[in-house]
Design an enzyme around this catalytic site. Structure first.
Site, PDB file in Angstrom:
ATOM      1  N   GLU A  30      43.241   1.816 -26.735  1.00  0.00           N
ATOM      2  CA  GLU A  30      43.435   0.368 -26.147  1.00  0.00           C
ATOM      3  C   GLU A  30      42.210   0.137 -25.200  1.00  0.00           C
ATOM      4  O   GLU A  30      41.843   1.183 -24.568  1.00  0.00           O
ATOM      5  CB  GLU A  30      44.710   0.086 -25.287  1.00  0.00           C
ATOM      6  CG  GLU A  30      44.697  -1.028 -24.468  1.00  0.00           C
ATOM      7  CD  GLU A  30      44.649  -2.353 -25.419  1.00  0.00           C
ATOM      8  OE1 GLU A  30      45.529  -2.245 -26.551  1.00  0.00           O
ATOM      9  OE2 GLU A  30      44.047  -3.137 -24.977  1.00  0.00           O
ATOM     10  N   THR A  67      44.587  -6.768 -30.148  1.00  0.00           N
ATOM     11  CA  THR A  67      44.736  -5.216 -30.725  1.00  0.00           C
ATOM     12  C   THR A  67      45.319  -5.881 -32.171  1.00  0.00           C
ATOM     13  O   THR A  67      44.904  -5.048 -33.102  1.00  0.00           O
ATOM     14  CB  THR A  67      46.119  -4.764 -30.038  1.00  0.00           C
ATOM     15  OG1 THR A  67      45.753  -4.624 -28.581  1.00  0.00           O
ATOM     16  CG2 THR A  67      46.340  -3.438 -30.558  1.00  0.00           C
ATOM     17  N   HIS A 116      45.053  -0.768 -20.654  1.00  0.00           N
ATOM     18  CA  HIS A 116      45.044  -2.151 -20.797  1.00  0.00           C
ATOM     19  C   HIS A 116      44.761  -3.105 -19.388  1.00  0.00           C
ATOM     20  O   HIS A 116      45.331  -2.543 -18.240  1.00  0.00           O
ATOM     21  CB  HIS A 116      46.377  -2.554 -21.379  1.00  0.00           C
ATOM     22  CG  HIS A 116      46.268  -3.947 -22.111  1.00  0.00           C
ATOM     23  ND1 HIS A 116      46.475  -5.182 -21.130  1.00  0.00           N
ATOM     24  CD2 HIS A 116      46.552  -4.532 -23.195  1.00  0.00           C
ATOM     25  CE1 HIS A 116      46.643  -6.092 -22.102  1.00  0.00           C
ATOM     26  NE2 HIS A 116      46.484  -5.732 -22.966  1.00  0.00           N
ATOM     27  N   ASP A 131      40.080  -0.419 -29.822  1.00  0.00           N
ATOM     28  CA  ASP A 131      40.612  -1.749 -30.647  1.00  0.00           C
ATOM     29  C   ASP A 131      39.847  -2.858 -30.404  1.00  0.00           C
ATOM     30  O   ASP A 131      39.321  -3.766 -31.170  1.00  0.00           O
ATOM     31  CB  ASP A 131      42.026  -1.970 -30.402  1.00  0.00           C
ATOM     32  CG  ASP A 131      42.298  -2.301 -29.007  1.00  0.00           C
ATOM     33  OD1 ASP A 131      41.682  -1.937 -28.216  1.00  0.00           O
ATOM     34  OD2 ASP A 131      43.497  -2.615 -28.561  1.00  0.00           O
ATOM     35  N   HIS A 132      39.051  -2.949 -29.040  1.00  0.00           N
ATOM     36  CA  HIS A 132      38.354  -4.067 -28.610  1.00  0.00           C
ATOM     37  C   HIS A 132      37.854  -3.870 -27.412  1.00  0.00           C
ATOM     38  O   HIS A 132      38.194  -2.831 -26.659  1.00  0.00           O
ATOM     39  CB  HIS A 132      39.286  -5.543 -28.868  1.00  0.00           C
ATOM     40  CG  HIS A 132      40.530  -5.254 -27.786  1.00  0.00           C
ATOM     41  ND1 HIS A 132      40.485  -5.122 -26.675  1.00  0.00           N
ATOM     42  CD2 HIS A 132      41.789  -5.239 -28.580  1.00  0.00           C
ATOM     43  CE1 HIS A 132      41.850  -5.054 -26.371  1.00  0.00           C
ATOM     44  NE2 HIS A 132      42.652  -5.076 -27.430  1.00  0.00           N
TER      45      HIS A 132
HETATM   46  C1  GP9 Z   1      50.584  -4.723 -26.939  1.00  0.00           C
HETATM   47  C2  GP9 Z   1      49.333  -4.181 -27.009  1.00  0.00           C
HETATM   48  C3  GP9 Z   1      48.377  -4.824 -26.236  1.00  0.00           C
HETATM   49  O1  GP9 Z   1      51.571  -4.359 -27.576  1.00  0.00           O
HETATM   50  O2  GP9 Z   1      48.884  -3.832 -28.524  1.00  0.00           O
HETATM   51  O3  GP9 Z   1      47.677  -6.010 -26.882  1.00  0.00           O
HETATM   52  P1  GP9 Z   1      46.409  -6.654 -26.325  1.00  0.00           P
HETATM   53  O4  GP9 Z   1      46.469  -7.463 -25.403  1.00  0.00           O
HETATM   54  O5  GP9 Z   1      45.372  -5.597 -26.287  1.00  0.00           O
HETATM   55  O6  GP9 Z   1      46.110  -7.470 -27.794  1.00  0.00           O
HETATM   56 MN    MN Z   2      44.488  -4.003 -27.371  1.00  0.00          MN
END
Ligand code: GP9
Ligand code: MN
Length: 409
Positions: free
Chosen positions: A38, A80, A195, A254-255
């Site tokens: 994340e 994500t 996150h 992921d980003h």
């Molecule tokens: C939530 C997680 C986070 O299930 O994948 O989401 P994001 O805000 O990073 O898309």
């Molecule tokens: Mn994410």
């Protein structure tokens, strides 16, 4: 009809990179463990805050893995879920909205589906509500056999923080699930602790925060450090379970975690202005691939999440010659140094196109547009082709068409 698909297929075909002979199938029939880290950006790798390493474990682990240090996320509003979409399909996400919501009813030719056809038991693991990002519906479309979601985890007040279950117990319990899976399996694990807004319990703060006026940036380093610890424990658990030696492990950010709203603090940390060039380079996320029995090395090819599918499939010895995909195998000599971001920015071997200007990667200064111009039309075409596939649900026609008659290469 499928005639549009034939045009797109010609384009895709021209970009196909033949796999490296040594690397193709080097991990045949091994398990595949994909870890979505994340909000992990590449700038924290081999960097320090207050004189302390931010990712001590990953810094070691990349020394025994393939580490791609010029790898970009290509996500947009779907965050994500966009990264998941790109990885599974080697298609771009949409510029607005999330494909996971808007086009979950489409026909796909996903990596997961192909793994299933090749005898893999396929799953995703994420300790969140199954309907978040419409995952339960989309995972069915993408061909996952099983989604281990919230009810499959023992989530308590104590083992949760911020958005939900902490990464350390998440990994621990996930390994228990893995031990029960038929092999070979393929599983995608999605972490959560790192996150926004990057909060932690006191006992999980393993380093001091950064010191700027921006609490988000200050805390980011600490939650990244926690995630690094979680990955360290995870790898130890895999070794203990015996899974480590017969599994390929693919980890990637992921980003971004730090948006442009935090440029001031980022400028303080990096010690330079956040120009459109720097901002683009901050879209690099780490890609780490551990292949059992391989020493690994750092590979500095310009690449993006779009390249994950062909790269992974070829490692497992599964051919992608006939796939509609926009990425190419990162272990192939024929891979082109180019990463296209969803908003039209792009990165070539020597230049970055950002803020409608062309930038020289060496000097980090603006340069003549003539260096970026040759890529511009191609970049827009590629994004448009990908959009057409999604909006027109064109993969419905895949397999019915006769356009792939030649079989050379
Ligand atoms: C939530 C997680 C986070 O299930 O994948 O989401 P994001 O805000 O990073 O898309
Ligand atoms: Mn994410």
């Amino acid at each position: 009809d499928g005639s549009e698909l034939a045009d797109i297929d010609n384009y895709v075909r021209a970009g196909y990179a033949r796999p490296d002979k040594e690397m193709f199938g080097v991990a045949k029939d091994k398990n595949l463990i994909i870890v979505s880290l994340e909000s992990l950006q590449n700038f924290v790798i081999n960097s320090e805050v207050n004189g302390q390493e931010i990712t001590p474990f990953l810094n070691d682990f990349i020394g025994e893995s393939y580490y791609f240090d010029q790898f970009y996320h290509q996500t947009q509003q779907g965050k994500t879920s966009d990264s998941e979409f790109i990885m599974d399909n080697s298609l771009y996400p949409l510029n607005r909205g999330a494909v996971f919501f808007t086009h979950s009813g489409n026909e796909f030719e996903s990596m997961t589906e192909k793994l299933g056809e090749n005898g893999y038991y396929t799953s995703a693991m994420h300790a969140n509500n199954k309907s978040f990002w419409n995952r339960d519906i989309m995972y069915d479309s993408l061909g996952y056999d099983r989604y281990y979601s919230l009810p499959d985890y023992d989530v308590t007040e104590e083992n949760s923080v911020n958005w939900g279950m902490k990464d350390i117990p998440f990994f621990e319990q996930s390994v228990e699930h893995m031990k029960q899976m038929p092999q070979p399996f393929s599983t995608k694990m999605i972490t959560l602790t790192n996150h926004y807004p990057f909060t932690l319990d006191e006992e999980d703060k393993l380093i001091d925060p950064y010191t700027s006026h921006d609490g988000t940036v200050n805390r980011y380093f600490q939650t990244v450090r926690y995630m690094d610890e979680a990955v360290k424990n995870f790898i130890a658990d895999l070794k203990e379970s015996g899974l480590y030696d017969n599994s390929v492990i693919v980890m990637y950010g992921d980003h971004y975690g730090i948006s442009e709203n935090h440029n001031k603090a980022m400028s303080q940390y990096l010690g330079k202005d956040i120009t459109p060039f720097v901002s683009t380079q901050l879209q690099q996320v780490p890609l780490i691939i551990h292949v059992p029995g391989e020493e690994g090395k750092t590979i500095s090819k310009v690449s993006g999440q779009i390249d994950l599918k062909p790269t992974i499939m070829h490692l497992l010895g599964i051919d992608t010659k006939k796939d509609i995909q926009f990425g190419s195998d990162l272990f192939s000599d024929e891979h082109e140094d180019l990463a296209i971001l969803r908003d039209g920015r792009f990165i070539s071997k020597d230049y970055v196109y950002a803020g409608e200007k062309c930038w020289n990667k060496k000097t980090e200064e603006k340069t003549d547009m003539k260096f970026c111009e040759p890529f511009k039309e191609r970049v827009n075409n590629e994004l448009e082709y990908s959009d057409k596939i999604i909006y027109g649900d064109l993969l419905r026609f895949y397999g019915e068409t006769e356009y792939r008659d030649d079989d050379e290469s």
